[in-house]
Design a protein around this motif. Sequence first.
Motif, mmCIF file in Angstrom:
data_model
loop_
_atom_site.group_PDB
_atom_site.id
_atom_site.type_symbol
_atom_site.label_atom_id
_atom_site.label_comp_id
_atom_site.label_asym_id
_atom_site.label_seq_id
_atom_site.Cartn_x
_atom_site.Cartn_y
_atom_site.Cartn_z
ATOM 1 N N SER A 1 0.921 -1.268 -0.101
ATOM 2 C CA SER A 1 -0.045 -0.126 0.074
ATOM 3 C C SER A 1 0.919 1.327 0.074
ATOM 4 O O SER A 1 1.655 1.558 0.730
ATOM 5 C CB SER A 1 -0.915 -0.008 1.346
ATOM 6 O OG SER A 1 -1.539 1.328 1.521
ATOM 7 N N ALA B 1 -16.153 4.190 6.923
ATOM 8 C CA ALA B 1 -15.802 3.691 7.918
ATOM 9 C C ALA B 1 -15.982 2.262 8.117
ATOM 10 O O ALA B 1 -17.296 1.720 7.351
ATOM 11 C CB ALA B 1 -16.156 4.306 9.124
ATOM 12 N N ARG B 2 -15.406 1.243 8.864
ATOM 13 C CA ARG B 2 -15.784 -0.013 8.995
ATOM 14 C C ARG B 2 -16.128 -0.079 10.372
ATOM 15 O O ARG B 2 -15.661 0.527 11.501
ATOM 16 C CB ARG B 2 -14.699 -0.914 9.079
ATOM 17 C CG ARG B 2 -14.820 -2.416 9.404
ATOM 18 C CD ARG B 2 -13.452 -3.154 9.077
ATOM 19 N NE ARG B 2 -13.594 -4.496 9.732
ATOM 20 C CZ ARG B 2 -12.621 -5.191 9.933
ATOM 21 N NH1 ARG B 2 -11.363 -5.019 9.334
ATOM 22 N NH2 ARG B 2 -12.806 -6.502 10.279
ATOM 23 N N ARG C 1 -16.199 3.192 15.079
ATOM 24 C CA ARG C 1 -16.048 3.469 13.531
ATOM 25 C C ARG C 1 -14.618 3.727 13.159
ATOM 26 O O ARG C 1 -14.077 4.493 13.855
ATOM 27 C CB ARG C 1 -16.982 4.582 13.031
ATOM 28 C CG ARG C 1 -18.538 4.398 13.575
ATOM 29 C CD ARG C 1 -19.289 3.338 12.763
ATOM 30 N NE ARG C 1 -20.529 3.319 13.032
ATOM 31 C CZ ARG C 1 -21.272 2.650 14.408
ATOM 32 N NH1 ARG C 1 -20.201 2.006 15.094
ATOM 33 N NH2 ARG C 1 -22.369 2.911 14.449
ATOM 34 N N SER D 1 -11.959 4.179 10.197
ATOM 35 C CA SER D 1 -11.663 4.653 8.785
ATOM 36 C C SER D 1 -10.729 3.465 7.980
ATOM 37 O O SER D 1 -10.016 3.066 8.790
ATOM 38 C CB SER D 1 -10.877 6.085 8.650
ATOM 39 O OG SER D 1 -9.837 6.154 8.907
ATOM 40 N N HIS D 2 -10.907 3.397 6.785
ATOM 41 C CA HIS D 2 -10.172 2.514 6.199
ATOM 42 C C HIS D 2 -8.713 2.796 6.110
ATOM 43 O O HIS D 2 -7.956 1.719 6.168
ATOM 44 C CB HIS D 2 -10.912 2.270 4.645
ATOM 45 C CG HIS D 2 -12.180 1.879 4.624
ATOM 46 N ND1 HIS D 2 -12.714 0.511 5.080
ATOM 47 C CD2 HIS D 2 -13.432 2.522 4.076
ATOM 48 C CE1 HIS D 2 -13.915 0.755 5.091
ATOM 49 N NE2 HIS D 2 -14.529 1.570 4.232
ATOM 50 N N SER E 1 -7.142 3.961 8.139
ATOM 51 C CA SER E 1 -6.486 3.753 9.718
ATOM 52 C C SER E 1 -5.888 2.342 9.645
ATOM 53 O O SER E 1 -4.957 2.024 10.365
ATOM 54 C CB SER E 1 -7.462 4.066 10.563
ATOM 55 O OG SER E 1 -6.765 4.186 11.918
ATOM 56 N N PHE E 2 -6.699 1.575 8.928
ATOM 57 C CA PHE E 2 -6.325 -0.072 9.145
ATOM 58 C C PHE E 2 -4.724 -0.040 8.193
ATOM 59 O O PHE E 2 -3.914 -0.878 8.915
ATOM 60 C CB PHE E 2 -7.231 -0.802 8.526
ATOM 61 C CG PHE E 2 -8.617 -1.047 9.184
ATOM 62 C CD1 PHE E 2 -8.578 -2.132 10.397
ATOM 63 C CD2 PHE E 2 -9.656 -0.386 9.003
ATOM 64 C CE1 PHE E 2 -9.723 -2.209 11.100
ATOM 65 C CE2 PHE E 2 -10.862 -0.615 9.900
ATOM 66 C CZ PHE E 2 -11.023 -1.531 10.769
ATOM 67 N N ASN F 1 -7.425 7.856 12.877
ATOM 68 C CA ASN F 1 -8.869 7.299 12.459
ATOM 69 C C ASN F 1 -9.708 8.789 12.430
ATOM 70 O O ASN F 1 -10.370 9.200 13.446
ATOM 71 C CB ASN F 1 -9.345 6.601 13.742
ATOM 72 C CG ASN F 1 -10.593 5.994 13.405
ATOM 73 O OD1 ASN F 1 -11.320 6.044 12.247
ATOM 74 N ND2 ASN F 1 -11.310 5.765 14.481
#
Length: 451
Positions: free
Chosen positions: A5, A84-85, A100, A102-103, A105-106, A279
């Motif tokens: 990434s 968000a997840r 929640r 955020s993508h 943040s993962f 996040n």
Amino acid sequence: MAAQSPLVVAHLRGLAELATLEPADVAAWQAARLDRFRRRWLSAVPHYRRSPEYLRGELSELPVLTKETVRQAADSFTHPFVPARKVTTGGTGGRPLDLRISHPSFFTEWAHIAHVWARAGVRLTDPKITFRGGSLGEGFAGRPILFQRTYNQLLVSPFHLSDRTFDELALMMRDFRPVAIWGYPSAITPFARWVARTGPHAGLGGVRGVLLASEGAFDWQLRLFEEVFEAPVIRWYGQSEKVVFAGECAQHRSVYHVMPTYGIAEVVEGRIIGTGLTNAAMPLVRYDTEDAAAPLEPTVNRCACGSPFPALRDIRGRWDQSLVYGVDDEPISTAALNFHDNAFARFDRIQFRQEHRGKVELRVTATRRPAPHDLELARQLLQDRVGDRLAVSVSVVETADLVTQRGKALVVDQRYRPTETTANTPTRRGKPSLSTSGMGRRPGFRQSTER
């Protein structure tokens, strides 16, 4: 894969550059990062819009957010426009929290993990033997070992820690040639003892590091892992809420350097207070992690390890080891039973109670009594996770039933006495392995883990 990434690569580059600065320059960079984060994200979050001091006030003068405050008004901490997840905290503190994340943040999390692993020369893409709960939505379903290509790992069920499983693993790792052992200390311990008793094993000759996650480790475990696997132990600290991330110092055990790109750590009245910087979907400012640490000392000079990052010392709290025992007396960490599912956010508190081998009762409290189908969903999710190692039941109790007389949360009420095992076994080098004396919580003694 996270390793490829651009976000991960950028964060790794940023961390490497910050590590070359002096402590004062790191602090100035982080202050600027906080100001930018406030302007870009906090101004749209309802809770902070109602309290404008969060947008410009001195961080140390702002109110501390408790987990209960966030739990009761989760929507007011959510950014309305950030995808968000939905997850929950692992529940190891006894009180699951709806979150929640955020993508991006993962991916940022993986960058910081990669930064810590690099100390042992381990990359995210390297082959690993992993002793953790299921991931990527895939459960074990009774299978003791899974190969997951995404993480390039042989994932060993923390619910099947038996000689039979380890014999099967030994055959697989001859060709797999792992570079690292990764997982919960309590789950790696039975494997380390098995290796000491049955080794040497050629498949473990390339191990460069033992990567410990989600739990603290006793000193005797650290010595055992280093002796058996002949590799350094790498540890880090973090939370599902994504407010503080720290990697253990290369020179001083129990000292953890806080990553400035992840969040800001304070210690207030002995508690770790974190302000997350990754996040954007649910930013938490001055959030009480409910973990404890020694007072945070000003970082004036570089640490002996060369790091200019601030340090947390003697961290205690949610990552204490807490065990229940399966049908064959195999130890199962409550970290493996983590509740990253919204079904558990309905409960105010949880507790595991065990009176018999292979059976565990999940005891819950809630302001509004849960419906029968909510309880059955929670039971089934937990049962699917542990397979045939534990028979799970669920009951609703009063809050007073889950705390000690001093009012402390009792996450594991362990009333079962497991079979004692022999601790002194020969290692790969023919020496006696380290005794478990002094471990603080030996099998066979009642385990009452307070939070």
